[in-house]
Design a protein around this motif. Structure first.
Motif, PDB file in Angstrom:
ATOM      1  N   ALA A   1       0.964  -1.344  -0.236  1.00  0.00           N
ATOM      2  CA  ALA A   1      -0.109   0.099  -0.295  1.00  0.00           C
ATOM      3  C   ALA A   1       0.837   1.132  -0.759  1.00  0.00           C
ATOM      4  O   ALA A   1       0.884   2.097  -0.934  1.00  0.00           O
ATOM      5  CB  ALA A   1      -1.073  -0.147   1.016  1.00  0.00           C
ATOM      6  N   LEU A   2       1.899   1.113   1.075  1.00  0.00           N
ATOM      7  CA  LEU A   2       2.642   2.386   0.504  1.00  0.00           C
ATOM      8  C   LEU A   2       3.760   2.505  -0.622  1.00  0.00           C
ATOM      9  O   LEU A   2       3.477   3.338  -1.471  1.00  0.00           O
ATOM     10  CB  LEU A   2       3.748   2.149   2.376  1.00  0.00           C
ATOM     11  N   ARG A   3       3.919   1.339  -1.434  1.00  0.00           N
ATOM     12  CA  ARG A   3       4.964   1.656  -1.950  1.00  0.00           C
ATOM     13  C   ARG A   3       2.930   2.116  -3.602  1.00  0.00           C
ATOM     14  O   ARG A   3       3.847   2.697  -4.426  1.00  0.00           O
ATOM     15  CB  ARG A   3       5.411  -0.054  -2.916  1.00  0.00           C
ATOM     16  N   ASN A   4       2.143   1.978  -3.511  1.00  0.00           N
ATOM     17  CA  ASN A   4       0.794   2.099  -4.623  1.00  0.00           C
ATOM     18  C   ASN A   4       0.930   3.086  -4.350  1.00  0.00           C
ATOM     19  O   ASN A   4       1.044   4.246  -5.238  1.00  0.00           O
ATOM     20  CB  ASN A   4       0.637   1.159  -4.316  1.00  0.00           C
ATOM     21  N   ARG A   5       0.870   3.843  -2.809  1.00  0.00           N
ATOM     22  CA  ARG A   5       0.386   5.466  -2.969  1.00  0.00           C
ATOM     23  C   ARG A   5       2.521   5.800  -3.040  1.00  0.00           C
ATOM     24  O   ARG A   5       1.564   6.784  -4.266  1.00  0.00           O
ATOM     25  CB  ARG A   5       0.196   5.560  -1.508  1.00  0.00           C
ATOM     26  N   LEU A   6       3.461   6.119  -3.143  1.00  0.00           N
ATOM     27  CA  LEU A   6       4.283   6.206  -3.367  1.00  0.00           C
ATOM     28  C   LEU A   6       4.572   6.887  -5.179  1.00  0.00           C
ATOM     29  O   LEU A   6       4.926   7.471  -5.939  1.00  0.00           O
ATOM     30  CB  LEU A   6       5.268   5.945  -3.128  1.00  0.00           C
TER      31      LEU A   6
ATOM     32  N   ASP B   1       3.904  15.550  -3.260  1.00  0.00           N
ATOM     33  CA  ASP B   1       3.097  14.639  -2.889  1.00  0.00           C
ATOM     34  C   ASP B   1       4.000  13.655  -2.441  1.00  0.00           C
ATOM     35  O   ASP B   1       3.228  12.820  -1.785  1.00  0.00           O
ATOM     36  CB  ASP B   1       2.942  13.545  -4.639  1.00  0.00           C
ATOM     37  N   MET B   2       5.456  12.918  -2.856  1.00  0.00           N
ATOM     38  CA  MET B   2       6.263  11.593  -2.293  1.00  0.00           C
ATOM     39  C   MET B   2       6.497  12.490  -0.296  1.00  0.00           C
ATOM     40  O   MET B   2       6.647  11.550   0.072  1.00  0.00           O
ATOM     41  CB  MET B   2       7.549  11.942  -2.697  1.00  0.00           C
ATOM     42  N   ALA B   3       6.953  13.777  -0.901  1.00  0.00           N
ATOM     43  CA  ALA B   3       6.988  14.184   0.592  1.00  0.00           C
ATOM     44  C   ALA B   3       5.708  13.893   1.745  1.00  0.00           C
ATOM     45  O   ALA B   3       5.796  13.575   3.303  1.00  0.00           O
ATOM     46  CB  ALA B   3       6.866  15.522   0.919  1.00  0.00           C
ATOM     47  N   ARG B   4       4.709  14.094   1.234  1.00  0.00           N
ATOM     48  CA  ARG B   4       3.259  14.271   1.808  1.00  0.00           C
ATOM     49  C   ARG B   4       2.858  12.258   2.243  1.00  0.00           C
ATOM     50  O   ARG B   4       2.797  12.829   3.008  1.00  0.00           O
ATOM     51  CB  ARG B   4       2.301  14.564   1.229  1.00  0.00           C
ATOM     52  N   VAL B   5       3.213  11.870   1.807  1.00  0.00           N
ATOM     53  CA  VAL B   5       2.499  10.857   1.504  1.00  0.00           C
ATOM     54  C   VAL B   5       3.913   9.888   2.736  1.00  0.00           C
ATOM     55  O   VAL B   5       4.033   9.178   3.462  1.00  0.00           O
ATOM     56  CB  VAL B   5       3.434   8.890   0.277  1.00  0.00           C
ATOM     57  N   LEU B   6       5.344  10.288   2.902  1.00  0.00           N
ATOM     58  CA  LEU B   6       6.022   9.937   3.143  1.00  0.00           C
ATOM     59  C   LEU B   6       5.676  10.868   5.039  1.00  0.00           C
ATOM     60  O   LEU B   6       6.367   9.444   6.382  1.00  0.00           O
ATOM     61  CB  LEU B   6       7.727  10.310   2.666  1.00  0.00           C
ATOM     62  N   ALA B   7       5.879  12.177   4.793  1.00  0.00           N
ATOM     63  CA  ALA B   7       5.098  11.982   6.345  1.00  0.00           C
ATOM     64  C   ALA B   7       4.251  10.923   7.201  1.00  0.00           C
ATOM     65  O   ALA B   7       4.043  11.187   8.130  1.00  0.00           O
ATOM     66  CB  ALA B   7       4.871  13.473   5.678  1.00  0.00           C
ATOM     67  N   GLU B   8       3.144  11.048   6.318  1.00  0.00           N
ATOM     68  CA  GLU B   8       1.919  10.024   7.343  1.00  0.00           C
ATOM     69  C   GLU B   8       2.678   8.735   7.490  1.00  0.00           C
ATOM     70  O   GLU B   8       1.987   8.596   8.554  1.00  0.00           O
ATOM     71  CB  GLU B   8       0.861   9.482   5.687  1.00  0.00           C
TER      72      GLU B   8
ATOM     73  N   TRP C   1      13.613   0.276  -7.399  1.00  0.00           N
ATOM     74  CA  TRP C   1      12.530   1.843  -7.500  1.00  0.00           C
ATOM     75  C   TRP C   1      12.302   2.377  -7.506  1.00  0.00           C
ATOM     76  O   TRP C   1      11.913   3.932  -7.888  1.00  0.00           O
ATOM     77  CB  TRP C   1      11.781   0.326  -7.067  1.00  0.00           C
ATOM     78  N   TRP C   2      12.772   2.707  -5.946  1.00  0.00           N
ATOM     79  CA  TRP C   2      13.082   4.040  -5.626  1.00  0.00           C
ATOM     80  C   TRP C   2      13.523   4.945  -6.385  1.00  0.00           C
ATOM     81  O   TRP C   2      13.597   6.255  -5.964  1.00  0.00           O
ATOM     82  CB  TRP C   2      13.628   4.487  -3.922  1.00  0.00           C
ATOM     83  N   LEU C   3      14.787   4.785  -6.343  1.00  0.00           N
ATOM     84  CA  LEU C   3      15.889   6.193  -7.591  1.00  0.00           C
ATOM     85  C   LEU C   3      14.613   6.229  -8.546  1.00  0.00           C
ATOM     86  O   LEU C   3      14.845   7.664  -9.583  1.00  0.00           O
ATOM     87  CB  LEU C   3      16.819   5.305  -7.935  1.00  0.00           C
ATOM     88  N   LEU C   4      14.008   4.881  -9.477  1.00  0.00           N
ATOM     89  CA  LEU C   4      12.884   5.143 -10.952  1.00  0.00           C
ATOM     90  C   LEU C   4      12.002   6.142 -10.244  1.00  0.00           C
ATOM     91  O   LEU C   4      12.172   7.247 -10.994  1.00  0.00           O
ATOM     92  CB  LEU C   4      13.320   4.240 -11.355  1.00  0.00           C
ATOM     93  N   LEU C   5      11.841   5.803  -9.348  1.00  0.00           N
ATOM     94  CA  LEU C   5      10.796   6.728  -9.119  1.00  0.00           C
ATOM     95  C   LEU C   5      10.926   8.647  -9.106  1.00  0.00           C
ATOM     96  O   LEU C   5      10.078   9.721  -9.017  1.00  0.00           O
ATOM     97  CB  LEU C   5       9.677   6.319  -7.451  1.00  0.00           C
ATOM     98  N   CYS C   6      12.593   8.289  -8.074  1.00  0.00           N
ATOM     99  CA  CYS C   6      12.429   9.807  -7.530  1.00  0.00           C
ATOM    100  C   CYS C   6      12.688  10.647  -8.755  1.00  0.00           C
ATOM    101  O   CYS C   6      12.038  11.896  -9.165  1.00  0.00           O
ATOM    102  CB  CYS C   6      14.142   9.515  -6.368  1.00  0.00           C
TER     103      CYS C   6
ATOM    104  N   ALA D   1      11.507  10.788 -11.564  1.00  0.00           N
ATOM    105  CA  ALA D   1       9.914  10.190 -12.865  1.00  0.00           C
ATOM    106  C   ALA D   1       9.100  11.517 -11.965  1.00  0.00           C
ATOM    107  O   ALA D   1       8.383  12.285 -12.553  1.00  0.00           O
ATOM    108  CB  ALA D   1       9.403   8.950 -12.784  1.00  0.00           C
ATOM    109  N   THR D   2       9.497  11.745 -11.037  1.00  0.00           N
ATOM    110  CA  THR D   2       8.375  12.761  -9.939  1.00  0.00           C
ATOM    111  C   THR D   2       9.817  14.301 -10.203  1.00  0.00           C
ATOM    112  O   THR D   2       9.131  15.495  -9.723  1.00  0.00           O
ATOM    113  CB  THR D   2       8.179  12.708  -8.961  1.00  0.00           C
ATOM    114  N   GLY D   3      10.893  13.975 -10.569  1.00  0.00           N
ATOM    115  CA  GLY D   3      11.490  15.346 -10.611  1.00  0.00           C
ATOM    116  C   GLY D   3      12.338  15.085  -9.265  1.00  0.00           C
ATOM    117  O   GLY D   3      12.719  16.378  -8.417  1.00  0.00           O
ATOM    118  N   GLN D   4      12.290  14.235  -8.332  1.00  0.00           N
ATOM    119  CA  GLN D   4      12.834  14.192  -6.528  1.00  0.00           C
ATOM    120  C   GLN D   4      14.494  14.513  -7.270  1.00  0.00           C
ATOM    121  O   GLN D   4      14.894  13.909  -8.335  1.00  0.00           O
ATOM    122  CB  GLN D   4      12.828  13.203  -5.990  1.00  0.00           C
TER     123      GLN D   4
END
Length: 91
Positions: A18-23, A31-38, A74-79, A81-84
């Protein structure tokens, strides 16, 4: 922001779809920071890399190491993709 938080993220992220899906649905670094903060998670890219290195060192089985490397990728690609921001080592 701590390495302990990054270590928690690695552990939670590998186990919690669920965490991975939300990210995965995040569209921006904010958006990523909000999910992590939750999930009470906050870490820098360098802290994530340090946590990955520490976790990899502790792996006792090749399967554990492969799972960790896949999670990191996965994390690096996600980062990206979102400009992180990602670290130089991850580039």
């Amino acid at each position: 922001m701590t390495i302990a938080s990054a270590l928690s993220f690695i552990k939670q992220g590998q186990a919690d779809a669920a965490l991975r899906n939300r990210l995965n649905r995040a569209r921006s670094p904010r958006d990523m920071a909000r999910v992590l903060a939750e999930f009470h998670l906050s870490f820098t890219p360098d802290q994530f890399e340090e946590a990955c290195s520490l976790s990899l060192f502790k792996c006792q089985e090749a399967d554990q190491a492969q799972a960790l490397k896949a999670f990191r990728m996965w994390w690096l690609l996600l980062c990206r993709a979102t400009g992180q921001t990602v670290t130089k080592e991850a580039s």
